[in-house]
Design a protein around this motif. Sequence first.
Motif, PDB file in Angstrom:
ATOM      1  N   VAL A 142      -4.389   8.624  -3.156  1.00 34.90           N
ATOM      2  CA  VAL A 142      -4.129   7.188  -3.052  1.00 34.90           C
ATOM      3  C   VAL A 142      -4.077   6.726  -1.596  1.00 34.90           C
ATOM      4  O   VAL A 142      -3.746   5.561  -1.325  1.00 34.90           O
ATOM      5  CB  VAL A 142      -2.803   6.809  -3.755  1.00 34.90           C
ATOM      6  N   SER A 143      -4.401   7.603  -0.670  1.00 38.26           N
ATOM      7  CA  SER A 143      -4.297   7.257   0.745  1.00 38.26           C
ATOM      8  C   SER A 143      -5.259   6.147   1.156  1.00 38.26           C
ATOM      9  O   SER A 143      -5.061   5.502   2.184  1.00 38.26           O
ATOM     10  CB  SER A 143      -4.522   8.492   1.622  1.00 38.26           C
ATOM     11  N   ASP A 144      -6.309   5.929   0.351  1.00 42.05           N
ATOM     12  CA  ASP A 144      -7.277   4.889   0.683  1.00 42.05           C
ATOM     13  C   ASP A 144      -6.809   3.502   0.255  1.00 42.05           C
ATOM     14  O   ASP A 144      -7.361   2.499   0.678  1.00 42.05           O
ATOM     15  CB  ASP A 144      -8.638   5.200   0.033  1.00 42.05           C
ATOM     16  N   ILE A 145      -5.787   3.427  -0.601  1.00 42.75           N
ATOM     17  CA  ILE A 145      -5.286   2.128  -1.040  1.00 42.75           C
ATOM     18  C   ILE A 145      -4.430   1.523   0.069  1.00 42.75           C
ATOM     19  O   ILE A 145      -3.562   2.187   0.632  1.00 42.75           O
ATOM     20  CB  ILE A 145      -4.444   2.255  -2.326  1.00 42.75           C
ATOM     21  N   GLN A 146      -4.680   0.262   0.384  1.00 41.00           N
ATOM     22  CA  GLN A 146      -3.876  -0.410   1.391  1.00 41.00           C
ATOM     23  C   GLN A 146      -2.394  -0.299   1.014  1.00 41.00           C
ATOM     24  O   GLN A 146      -1.986  -0.720  -0.073  1.00 41.00           O
ATOM     25  CB  GLN A 146      -4.263  -1.900   1.462  1.00 41.00           C
ATOM     26  N   PRO A 147      -1.562   0.291   1.863  1.00 38.05           N
ATOM     27  CA  PRO A 147      -0.163   0.540   1.502  1.00 38.05           C
ATOM     28  C   PRO A 147       0.621  -0.715   1.146  1.00 38.05           C
ATOM     29  O   PRO A 147       1.473  -0.683   0.247  1.00 38.05           O
ATOM     30  CB  PRO A 147       0.411   1.236   2.742  1.00 38.05           C
ATOM     31  N   ILE A 149      -0.543  -3.321  -0.265  1.00 36.85           N
ATOM     32  CA  ILE A 149      -1.004  -3.778  -1.571  1.00 36.85           C
ATOM     33  C   ILE A 149      -0.429  -2.900  -2.676  1.00 36.85           C
ATOM     34  O   ILE A 149       0.105  -3.390  -3.671  1.00 36.85           O
ATOM     35  CB  ILE A 149      -2.548  -3.799  -1.626  1.00 36.85           C
ATOM     36  N   ALA A 150      -0.500  -1.587  -2.478  1.00 35.49           N
ATOM     37  CA  ALA A 150       0.088  -0.669  -3.456  1.00 35.49           C
ATOM     38  C   ALA A 150       1.591  -0.883  -3.549  1.00 35.49           C
ATOM     39  O   ALA A 150       2.197  -0.724  -4.617  1.00 35.49           O
ATOM     40  CB  ALA A 150      -0.216   0.774  -3.068  1.00 35.49           C
ATOM     41  N   GLY A 151       2.197  -1.272  -2.424  1.00 33.62           N
ATOM     42  CA  GLY A 151       3.650  -1.443  -2.390  1.00 33.62           C
ATOM     43  C   GLY A 151       4.171  -2.466  -3.369  1.00 33.62           C
ATOM     44  O   GLY A 151       5.245  -2.292  -3.953  1.00 33.62           O
ATOM     45  N   TYR A 152       3.414  -3.547  -3.574  1.00 39.26           N
ATOM     46  CA  TYR A 152       3.892  -4.578  -4.496  1.00 39.26           C
ATOM     47  C   TYR A 152       4.046  -4.021  -5.910  1.00 39.26           C
ATOM     48  O   TYR A 152       5.012  -4.329  -6.617  1.00 39.26           O
ATOM     49  CB  TYR A 152       2.933  -5.771  -4.521  1.00 39.26           C
ATOM     50  N   TYR A 153       3.090  -3.190  -6.317  1.00 35.33           N
ATOM     51  CA  TYR A 153       3.063  -2.699  -7.698  1.00 35.33           C
ATOM     52  C   TYR A 153       3.782  -1.363  -7.865  1.00 35.33           C
ATOM     53  O   TYR A 153       3.651  -0.709  -8.895  1.00 35.33           O
ATOM     54  CB  TYR A 153       1.609  -2.598  -8.169  1.00 35.33           C
ATOM     55  N   SER A 154       4.547  -0.975  -6.849  1.00 37.25           N
ATOM     56  CA  SER A 154       5.308   0.271  -6.896  1.00 37.25           C
ATOM     57  C   SER A 154       6.795  -0.029  -7.015  1.00 37.25           C
ATOM     58  O   SER A 154       7.327  -0.894  -6.326  1.00 37.25           O
ATOM     59  CB  SER A 154       5.064   1.102  -5.634  1.00 37.25           C
ATOM     60  N   VAL A 155       7.457   0.712  -7.883  1.00 39.47           N
ATOM     61  CA  VAL A 155       8.900   0.581  -8.058  1.00 39.47           C
ATOM     62  C   VAL A 155       9.487   1.985  -8.132  1.00 39.47           C
ATOM     63  O   VAL A 155       9.010   2.825  -8.902  1.00 39.47           O
ATOM     64  CB  VAL A 155       9.259  -0.197  -9.347  1.00 39.47           C
ATOM     65  N   GLY A 156      10.491   2.253  -7.321  1.00 38.78           N
ATOM     66  CA  GLY A 156      11.111   3.566  -7.324  1.00 38.78           C
ATOM     67  C   GLY A 156      10.153   4.685  -6.961  1.00 38.78           C
ATOM     68  O   GLY A 156      10.264   5.800  -7.464  1.00 38.78           O
ATOM     69  N   VAL A 375      -8.816  -3.638  -1.850  1.00 36.08           N
ATOM     70  CA  VAL A 375      -7.646  -2.752  -1.918  1.00 36.08           C
ATOM     71  C   VAL A 375      -7.954  -1.415  -1.258  1.00 36.08           C
ATOM     72  O   VAL A 375      -7.045  -0.662  -0.921  1.00 36.08           O
ATOM     73  CB  VAL A 375      -7.181  -2.541  -3.375  1.00 36.08           C
ATOM     74  N   SER A 376      -9.220  -1.111  -1.072  1.00 33.42           N
ATOM     75  CA  SER A 376      -9.652   0.125  -0.436  1.00 33.42           C
ATOM     76  C   SER A 376      -9.835  -0.087   1.069  1.00 33.42           C
ATOM     77  O   SER A 376     -10.596  -0.951   1.501  1.00 33.42           O
ATOM     78  CB  SER A 376     -10.985   0.599  -1.044  1.00 33.42           C
ATOM     79  N   LYS A 377      -9.138   0.711   1.865  1.00 38.87           N
ATOM     80  CA  LYS A 377      -9.299   0.631   3.318  1.00 38.87           C
ATOM     81  C   LYS A 377     -10.728   0.989   3.721  1.00 38.87           C
ATOM     82  O   LYS A 377     -11.295   0.387   4.635  1.00 38.87           O
ATOM     83  CB  LYS A 377      -8.308   1.562   4.009  1.00 38.87           C
ATOM     84  N   ALA A 378     -11.304   1.989   3.042  1.00 32.59           N
ATOM     85  CA  ALA A 378     -12.656   2.445   3.379  1.00 32.59           C
ATOM     86  C   ALA A 378     -13.711   1.378   3.104  1.00 32.59           C
ATOM     87  O   ALA A 378     -14.787   1.395   3.717  1.00 32.59           O
ATOM     88  CB  ALA A 378     -12.983   3.724   2.601  1.00 32.59           C
ATOM     89  N   THR A 405       1.691  -5.962   9.113  1.00 27.72           N
ATOM     90  CA  THR A 405       2.858  -6.132   8.245  1.00 27.72           C
ATOM     91  C   THR A 405       3.412  -4.781   7.803  1.00 27.72           C
ATOM     92  O   THR A 405       2.729  -4.009   7.135  1.00 27.72           O
ATOM     93  CB  THR A 405       2.501  -6.970   7.004  1.00 27.72           C
ATOM     94  N   LYS A 406       4.636  -4.515   8.175  1.00 29.72           N
ATOM     95  CA  LYS A 406       5.291  -3.269   7.802  1.00 29.72           C
ATOM     96  C   LYS A 406       5.835  -3.380   6.379  1.00 29.72           C
ATOM     97  O   LYS A 406       6.472  -4.370   6.020  1.00 29.72           O
ATOM     98  CB  LYS A 406       6.436  -2.956   8.776  1.00 29.72           C
ATOM     99  N   LEU A 407       5.559  -2.357   5.575  1.00 28.37           N
ATOM    100  CA  LEU A 407       6.030  -2.372   4.193  1.00 28.37           C
ATOM    101  C   LEU A 407       7.543  -2.213   4.137  1.00 28.37           C
ATOM    102  O   LEU A 407       8.108  -1.287   4.719  1.00 28.37           O
ATOM    103  CB  LEU A 407       5.355  -1.245   3.406  1.00 28.37           C
TER     104      LEU A 407
END
Length: 463
Positions: A142-147, A149-156, A375-378, A405-407
């Motif tokens: 998942v390292s290619d996903i913009q952090p 962006i992934a951060g919004y849909y991540s919980v815990g 959503v992909s950095k690449a 923007t820092k997550l």
Amino acid sequence: MPTKLGLLAVAVAATTAVTACSSAASSGTSASGSGDLSAPAASALDGKGETDITFWHAMTGTNGETLKKLTDQFNAANQGKIKVTLAFKNNYDDTLSAYKNALKGGELPDLLQVYDIGTQFMIDSKATVPAQSFIDVDKYDVSDIQPNIAGYYSVGGKLYSMPFNTSMPLLYINKDAFAKAGLDPAKPPTTLDEIKADAEKLTVKDASGNVTQYGFGASLYGWFLEQWTAVAGAQYCNPDNGRNGRATEANFATDNNVKLLTWWKSMVDQGLALKLDSDTKNGDSAFVAGKDAITLESTGSLGDFTKAGFQVGTGFYPKINASDSAGPIIGGASLWIVGKGKDDAHKRASWEFVKFLESKDSQATWHTSTGYFPVSKAALDTDVDKQWVAAKPQFQTAITQLDNTKLSTATQGCLFGVMPQVRKAAENAMQAAVLQGKDPRQALTDAAATLTQPIKDYNDSVN
């Protein structure tokens, strides 16, 4: 960008709907094909022939055409193995409503697109397979996903859905108007004070004293209030934006928000800002028509804005205070894989399609065709994407803003099961203060108070 239609209608039904959803979801057994919410291995498709999956979405116009193009490409590459059928559900609100109705006893899709503010409800429905489950089974990188962006849909620490169409808020300026007013078009305003100073020079009146061009004009849209809170590094809801415990209270009546609405009302009263309601379509139309020289919108409006009869510039989302040092929140929608009532082959087939949509080449196609943020950095490093950004340099602002923007829990955004209703309440407060002259702190306090019972009822229904 976030949906603007029918937000309150969705929220009003949330409390009763989630009770039915949770009950329906928990009635399934854990056997494969009867509600098992774990991710199957890739071998789940072996010997199954062609697995047909249905994808509910809300993409129209160019967005819908691009989604079909990508889907056709995937189907051609997986002929005889997987076939994806698109099912258009009108808009974000209707897509989520259809899902809620299906949970009560109907045919569920295999995959569906849900807007950002539906995230907590989707988790609470207990009928989807968390993306994290597939990621763990596949050891998917998942390292290619913009952090951010992934951060919004991540919980815990768990990614529940895969981000797909993503937008960011920007400040837009009419560069021609800036130059005519003696301002530097390469230096858009960065704070409320700077917007006011520029607006004083940008506001134009005719011989009769009527304003023909306002310096500033933006819709009183609830998403914008969420952005200002995030940029200040503050929490929109307690505790920790619902990221470390279920959200219980909306933080509307903060000193920052009072300052913002007081400023906005003053801008309108002084004839520096155009009066607008919460419908962003009206705000967009006013900017394109040259009625105001500075506005706020998502990256999703960049394409239409650049078709206006003047040069358009972009800047970072403005700060309330010069000292505010965080960043804005992403918007848009993500992809959810349904597990309830689905066998392993269908769940796996959905995941394979999701991986295809997340790939750098698919995201480059999606980004350059629709204007949504990849959503992909690449994807940003592909030739097609580099050429697109070179042709639309205004988008580079969004790329830089996201990188800067820092997550944090502030920039992840607030999670409420009744988030659509929360956003509507914020809009009511903004309009009451700016358009109706109500004391800003009182307007914000009263709006937050209207949410106390709906929030409690929802939380009680899922706890």
